[in-house]
Design a protein around this motif. Structure first.
Motif, mmCIF file in Angstrom:
data_model
loop_
_atom_site.group_PDB
_atom_site.id
_atom_site.type_symbol
_atom_site.label_atom_id
_atom_site.label_comp_id
_atom_site.label_asym_id
_atom_site.label_seq_id
_atom_site.Cartn_x
_atom_site.Cartn_y
_atom_site.Cartn_z
ATOM 1 N N UNK A 1 0.843 -1.196 0.000
ATOM 2 C CA UNK A 1 0.000 0.000 0.000
ATOM 3 C C UNK A 1 0.878 1.246 0.000
ATOM 4 N N UNK A 2 1.901 1.238 0.819
ATOM 5 C CA UNK A 2 2.807 2.380 0.929
ATOM 6 C C UNK A 2 3.480 2.675 -0.412
ATOM 7 N N UNK A 3 3.955 1.652 -1.100
ATOM 8 C CA UNK A 3 4.598 1.843 -2.406
ATOM 9 C C UNK A 3 3.595 2.388 -3.424
ATOM 10 N N UNK A 4 2.395 1.831 -3.418
ATOM 11 C CA UNK A 4 1.369 2.310 -4.348
ATOM 12 C C UNK A 4 1.007 3.761 -4.058
ATOM 13 N N UNK A 5 0.851 4.101 -2.793
ATOM 14 C CA UNK A 5 0.463 5.467 -2.409
ATOM 15 C C UNK A 5 1.560 6.467 -2.767
ATOM 16 N N UNK A 6 2.802 6.122 -2.495
ATOM 17 C CA UNK A 6 3.903 7.040 -2.825
ATOM 18 C C UNK A 6 4.005 7.263 -4.333
ATOM 19 N N UNK A 7 3.917 6.195 -5.104
ATOM 20 C CA UNK A 7 3.985 6.330 -6.551
ATOM 21 C C UNK A 7 2.831 7.149 -7.099
#
Length: 155
Positions: free
Chosen positions: A84-90
């Protein structure tokens, strides 16, 4: 002698009229071509602006869906998985880039509203507002304001 002068005057008048007709036709053709090119350029720029606005709206919606995923988790912290964190940052990075493209392509008025909307999406992604309803309340005003202005801009 009068016939020679009459013939010369006829040739000069005929040539002048022919030149004037060709000159007028050439000017009109140039004007028509300029108008066609201006229309094509305006249509291309409108399509570019529409694409930027469409991409911004899609990214904002994806950000809202990511925020909903986090709010739907058993608690706020557990919703922040590495995926989730990677998706949100991207996503938020792409959203901010798109927001800046609105400044370049559309102008400062819509950019300010895009910045407000992107900021609201960013806020609901990273800040616990308590419940999904609170997140929607936080998003509603900037979203509606941006969408109304975008509609007015694209008319």
């Amino acid at each position: 002698m009068n016939q020679i002068w009459a013939s010369l005057i006829g040739v000069v008048l005929g040539g002048s009229m022919s030149y004037l007709a060709q000159f007028t036709t050439a000017r009109q053709a140039a004007r028509t071509e300029d108008k066609r090119q201006a229309t094509q350029l305006a249509e291309a720029r409108r399509a570019e602006r529409l694409d930027a606005i469409r991409e911004f709206i899609q990214l904002a919606q994806q950000g809202i869906r990511l925020a909903e995923d986090r709010y739907e988790a058993s608690d706020w912290s557990s919703g922040c998985t590495p995926e989730w964190l990677a998706a949100a940052r991207g996503l938020i990075e792409r959203l901010w880039i798109c927001e800046r493209m609105i400044l370049v392509l559309v102008g400062p008025e819509l950019h300010r509203l895009a910045w407000d909307y992107a900021g609201a999406v960013n806020h609901v992604l990273w800040e616990d507002l308590g419940a999904p309803e609170a997140a929607w309340d936080h998003l509603r005003a900037p979203m509606n304001t941006f969408l109304a202005a975008a509609h007015g801009k694209l008319g």
